[in-house]
Design an enzyme around this catalytic site. Structure first.
Site, mmCIF file in Angstrom:
data_model
loop_
_atom_site.group_PDB
_atom_site.id
_atom_site.type_symbol
_atom_site.label_atom_id
_atom_site.label_comp_id
_atom_site.label_asym_id
_atom_site.label_seq_id
_atom_site.Cartn_x
_atom_site.Cartn_y
_atom_site.Cartn_z
ATOM 1 C CB VAL A 129 -66.788 -11.829 -27.002
ATOM 2 C CG1 VAL A 129 -66.496 -11.668 -25.516
ATOM 3 C CG2 VAL A 129 -67.639 -13.059 -27.249
ATOM 4 C CE1 TYR A 130 -67.195 -5.387 -30.120
ATOM 5 C CE2 TYR A 130 -69.389 -6.049 -29.437
ATOM 6 C CZ TYR A 130 -68.512 -5.675 -30.421
ATOM 7 O OH TYR A 130 -68.935 -5.592 -31.711
ATOM 8 C CB CYS A 131 -62.829 -8.224 -23.195
ATOM 9 S SG CYS A 131 -62.270 -8.518 -21.533
ATOM 10 C CB ILE A 157 -66.422 -9.757 -20.931
ATOM 11 C CG1 ILE A 157 -66.878 -10.872 -21.868
ATOM 12 C CG2 ILE A 157 -65.806 -10.276 -19.636
ATOM 13 C CD1 ILE A 157 -67.716 -11.934 -21.261
#
Length: 196
Positions: A129-131, A157
């Protein structure tokens, strides 16, 4: 493994902001979290708070711009919890640190892939998950999705202009809790229109 409970989640940039909010929320929902950042005093305090509230958390000093540091971070997650299910690449910078921006936003993401992908492939599952709202991260994520195959999920994200780390933490939790056959590949989180 779908849902959040029992998942091992490694979170970068966890000493404040989105990373801190994500650590708190995921630990509340039963994830075992490993927190990484440069400010270990803050990480120690956060881990103590999570554990006192009944959660499972550990921390390790982390500089995402150094591949060896990221590898040690992922190794620690595996040693402490037996596996790593999700890597939340969230490390960020303040304006006066923009000279390090490329190292953190691009090299740091690549280091997370290099450290985590072999373990996830060996497990037969995992999720990144990359924010971030950065184009390079989006391009890297799309390439990773194509190369990693169906067992590894990849989510970007994009926080937009939201000022609520908790709102972004909820978006991250939403992506993680999806069934294994669902890849929430991109979530754009924006504030709703404010009252006039």
């Amino acid at each position: 493994m779908s849902g959040i409970e029992g998942k091992v989640v490694a979170i970068t940039g966890a000493s404040s902001g989105i990373g801190e909010a994500t650590a708190r929320l995921l630990a509340q929902r039963g994830a075992r979290v490993l927190l990484g950042a440069r400010r270990i005093g803050r990480l120690n305090a956060l881990v103590n708070e999570i554990v006192e509230a009944g959660g499972s958390a550990r921390y390790q000093a982390l500089d995402v711009t150094r591949r060896a540091s990221m590898q040690c971070f992922i190794d620690e997650a595996t040693e402490a919890f037996g596996r790593v299910d999700v890597i939340v690449n969230n490390a960020g910078l303040k304006v006066d640190e923009w000279d390090r921006m490329l190292d953190v936003n691009v090299r740091g993401v690549l280091h997370g892939i290099a450290a985590g992908l072999p373990r996830m492939r060996a497990q037969g599952c995992g999720q990144f998950v990359y924010c971030a709202s950065r184009f390079a991260v989006h391009a890297i994520s799309e390439r990773l999705r194509q190369e990693a195959g169906g067992d590894i999920r990849v989510t970007v994200i994009s926080p937009g202009v939201t000022e609520s780390p908790t709102a972004i933490a909820r978006a991250i939790a939403f992506a993680i809790e999806q069934p294994e056959d669902v890849d929430a590949s991109e979530i754009i989180a924006r504030p709703t229109a404010s009252p006039h």
